[in-house]
Scaffold this active site. Structure first.
Site, PDB file in Angstrom:
ATOM      1  N   HIS A 120      32.619  32.402  35.563  1.00 57.53           N
ATOM      2  CA  HIS A 120      32.335  33.771  35.995  1.00 57.53           C
ATOM      3  C   HIS A 120      31.110  33.713  36.919  1.00 57.53           C
ATOM      4  O   HIS A 120      30.261  32.827  36.777  1.00 57.53           O
ATOM      5  CB  HIS A 120      32.015  34.578  34.733  1.00 57.53           C
ATOM      6  CG  HIS A 120      31.851  36.046  34.929  1.00 57.53           C
ATOM      7  ND1 HIS A 120      30.684  36.597  35.410  1.00 57.53           N
ATOM      8  CD2 HIS A 120      32.679  37.086  34.691  1.00 57.53           C
ATOM      9  CE1 HIS A 120      30.812  37.918  35.446  1.00 57.53           C
ATOM     10  NE2 HIS A 120      32.020  38.239  35.025  1.00 57.53           N
ATOM     11  N   ASP A 197      28.608  29.667  28.068  1.00 60.07           N
ATOM     12  CA  ASP A 197      28.834  31.089  28.305  1.00 60.07           C
ATOM     13  C   ASP A 197      29.912  31.528  27.318  1.00 60.07           C
ATOM     14  O   ASP A 197      31.097  31.227  27.500  1.00 60.07           O
ATOM     15  CB  ASP A 197      29.278  31.277  29.767  1.00 60.07           C
ATOM     16  CG  ASP A 197      29.755  32.698  30.047  1.00 60.07           C
ATOM     17  OD1 ASP A 197      29.869  33.492  29.097  1.00 60.07           O
ATOM     18  OD2 ASP A 197      30.023  32.989  31.226  1.00 60.07           O
ATOM     19  N   GLN A 200      33.492  35.455  26.452  1.00 59.64           N
ATOM     20  CA  GLN A 200      34.900  35.685  26.087  1.00 59.64           C
ATOM     21  C   GLN A 200      35.293  34.945  24.816  1.00 59.64           C
ATOM     22  O   GLN A 200      36.454  35.012  24.401  1.00 59.64           O
ATOM     23  CB  GLN A 200      35.824  35.267  27.238  1.00 59.64           C
ATOM     24  CG  GLN A 200      35.588  36.022  28.526  1.00 59.64           C
ATOM     25  CD  GLN A 200      35.965  37.505  28.432  1.00 59.64           C
ATOM     26  OE1 GLN A 200      36.602  37.955  27.480  1.00 59.64           O
ATOM     27  NE2 GLN A 200      35.549  38.284  29.431  1.00 59.64           N
ATOM     28  N   LYS A 223      31.674  43.418  24.348  1.00 60.36           N
ATOM     29  CA  LYS A 223      33.016  42.823  24.295  1.00 60.36           C
ATOM     30  C   LYS A 223      33.420  42.550  22.848  1.00 60.36           C
ATOM     31  O   LYS A 223      34.480  41.997  22.577  1.00 60.36           O
ATOM     32  CB  LYS A 223      33.047  41.520  25.089  1.00 60.36           C
ATOM     33  CG  LYS A 223      32.812  41.709  26.599  1.00 60.36           C
ATOM     34  CD  LYS A 223      32.997  40.397  27.325  1.00 60.36           C
ATOM     35  CE  LYS A 223      32.386  40.369  28.707  1.00 60.36           C
ATOM     36  NZ  LYS A 223      33.068  41.199  29.682  1.00 60.36           N
ATOM     37  N   CYS A 361      35.427  38.682  39.041  1.00 57.66           N
ATOM     38  CA  CYS A 361      34.097  38.035  39.131  1.00 57.66           C
ATOM     39  C   CYS A 361      34.231  36.516  39.037  1.00 57.66           C
ATOM     40  O   CYS A 361      33.397  35.839  38.411  1.00 57.66           O
ATOM     41  CB  CYS A 361      33.146  38.536  38.058  1.00 57.66           C
ATOM     42  SG  CYS A 361      32.866  40.291  38.130  1.00 57.66           S
TER      43      CYS A 361
HETATM   44  N1  C6P Z   1      33.438  39.557  32.270  1.00 56.76           N
HETATM   45  C1  C6P Z   1      35.520  40.674  32.810  1.00 56.76           C
HETATM   46  O1  C6P Z   1      36.200  41.664  33.050  1.00 56.76           O
HETATM   47  P1  C6P Z   1      28.167  40.819  30.939  1.00 56.76           P
HETATM   48  O2  C6P Z   1      28.630  41.640  32.104  1.00 56.76           O
HETATM   49  O3  C6P Z   1      26.765  40.326  31.111  1.00 56.76           O
HETATM   50  O4  C6P Z   1      28.400  41.473  29.607  1.00 56.76           O
HETATM   51  O5  C6P Z   1      29.141  39.541  30.895  1.00 56.76           O
HETATM   52  C2  C6P Z   1      29.258  38.730  32.016  1.00 56.76           C
HETATM   53  C3  C6P Z   1      30.304  37.698  31.798  1.00 56.76           C
HETATM   54  C4  C6P Z   1      29.934  36.369  31.709  1.00 56.76           C
HETATM   55  N2  C6P Z   1      30.825  35.394  31.462  1.00 56.76           N
HETATM   56  C5  C6P Z   1      32.118  35.662  31.293  1.00 56.76           C
HETATM   57  C6  C6P Z   1      33.069  34.541  30.989  1.00 56.76           C
HETATM   58  C7  C6P Z   1      32.578  36.983  31.391  1.00 56.76           C
HETATM   59  O6  C6P Z   1      33.871  37.238  31.226  1.00 56.76           O
HETATM   60  C8  C6P Z   1      31.657  38.023  31.657  1.00 56.76           C
HETATM   61  C9  C6P Z   1      32.118  39.439  31.831  1.00 56.76           C
HETATM   62  C10 C6P Z   1      34.070  40.859  32.395  1.00 56.76           C
HETATM   63  O7  C6P Z   1      35.980  39.539  32.861  1.00 56.76           O
HETATM   64  C11 C6P Z   1      33.365  41.805  33.320  1.00 56.76           C
HETATM   65  S1  C6P Z   1      33.147  41.151  34.930  1.00 56.76           S
END
Ligand code: C6P
Length: 403
Positions: A120, A197, A200, A223, A361
């Protein structure tokens, strides 16, 4: 698990979109929030709102206790060795930025950081920002056609200059559950620390940071059936003690004079300013919620939904699925012929179905597959097999319309 009973805790699932029942399949972007978590937010505002770690008065002490209780719940949830290793952030993004910015100060010109092509943007751009200040380069692990890490290529990327590895536990696009334990083992053999990370992964798979032996692990509450605005960064004390603070301000100090400031003990050294104490307290309720259902039960249910979705979608002419690893969480990304993901998403919405479209993203991953966007459906515990069947039927209908 009684999914219909579970659904009663989510009033939003009763909504109608375009005159049809909402089918919410954008859970990888954010999950919905059950009543016990919303009630915990209410309870904080109605009965416990006071700044934390700052007051001798009863309200402040009670609010502080609730925040620290969540820290302990998180510690147990991920099996961290100590609450000193559990830092509250705004989300995964801030957690990764914290490490990149702080650990980044300890890097030298010529150093290399390994990431994978499925990252991401949150796990790419913070590392590039270090590169703007120092000559630090990213080395990128490729994937195979199924969307799995090429482990030989990963091992081959290590050099005398490798200083850090940052990889996703689960891809937000492909759903691939990466063999992070093995990847960490390889990195440690080269003396290199690893950030995972877990955005997910934490809502869907059992996470044990001591078993993984990761050096850092970042994830987001929103999430995980929790409120937005809260995240967790786990870090090994060994590294956190060596790293400089990320931000300066209240709470993170020991003693301040105009000549010199000393810093607070962990984890407060990395928690400058008033935290989002209301949502942190409510995140504790989200963790209780996940534990009460059982993460393994959630994973098994989502796997059933995934299997039904993949089987159904594969029957649609011109279907191209991205990410077909056997070890895959409840995410399915696809395109049908040359129909744009945007058109597909817009028409699915007209049928009451919420999916995500576009680059997710993850533009380098889109480039890897030679596309600019994909349609993505992602599942949570409250989704049903009937919803999956309706989603497959709607996708077929839209595909036939746009063919
Ligand atoms: N992905 C998606 O629709 P935040 O925004 O900080 O809570 O998470 C960022 C982030 C980082 N790593 C991974 C693997 C992610 O999937 C995400 C967030 C969402 O896929 C919103 S872009």
């Amino acid at each position: 698990m009684d999914i219909n009973k579970i659904r009663e805790d989510y009033p939003i699932l009763q909504r109608q979109i375009e005159g049809r029942p909402l089918i919410y399949l954008d859970n990888a972007a954010t999950s919905q929030t059950p009543r016990p978590v919303v009630e915990a937010i209410d309870k904080m505002y109605y009965h416990y709102k006071a700044n934390v770690h700052r007051g001798v008065h009863t309200l402040s002490q009670e609010a502080t206790d609730l925040v620290e209780l969540t820290r302990e719940k998180v510690r147990a949830f991920i099996n961290a060795g100590s609450t000193q290793e559990v830092i509250f952030t705004r989300g995964t993004t801030e957690g990764i930025n914290l490490v990149a910015s702080s650990f980044g100060q300890m890097l030298e010109n010529g150093d290399e950081i390994i990431v994978s092509v499925m990252e991401h943007h949150s796990n790419i751009v913070p590392w590039q920002l270090i590169g703007q200040r120092k000559r630090v380069t990213l080395r990128v692990v490729p994937i195979n056609e199924r969307g799995e890490i090429d482990m030989q290529a990963y091992e081959d990327l290590f050099s005398d200059n490798t200083r850090f590895v940052a990889v996703a536990h689960v891809s937000n696009v492909l759903g691939t559950v990466n063999p992070v334990k093995q990847m960490i083992e390889i990195a440690h053999r080269h003396g290199v620390p690893v950030l995972i990370d877990g955005a997910q992964a934490a809502p869907h798979v059992h996470v044990d940071v001591q078993d993984l032996d990761c050096d850092f692990y970042a994830f987001s509450s929103h999430k995980m059936y929790g409120p937005a605005g809260v995240g967790i960064l786990y870090g090994k004390r060994y590294w956190l003690n060596q790293m400089p603070p990320y931000q300066g301000g209240g709470e993170m100090i020991g003693q301040v004079t105009f000549e010199r400031t000393t810093f607070a003990e962990l984890p407060f050294k990395f928690e400058a300013g008033t935290p989002d104490f209301v949502d942190i307290a409510a995140f504790g309720a989200a963790i209780d919620y996940i534990r009460s259902l059982g993460i393994d039960n959630i994973a098994a249910h989502e796997h059933e939904l995934l299997t039904a979705a993949v089987d159904g979608l594969m029957g649609i002419e011109g279907m191209r699925l991205f990410g077909t690893s056997l070890n895959k969480s409840g995410v399915v990304s696809f395109l049908v012929n040359d129909i744009s993901s945007y058109d597909m998403g817009l028409l699915l919405d007209k049928l009451g179905i919420a999916v995500r479209t576009g680059h997710h993203c993850a533009q380098p991953l889109m480039a890897r597959y030679g596309v600019t966007g994909m349609v993505r459906a992602s599942f949570a515990v409250y989704n049903t097999l009937d919803e999956v069947a309706a989603f497959v039927a709607a996708t077929r209908r839209v595909a036939d319309m746009l063919r």
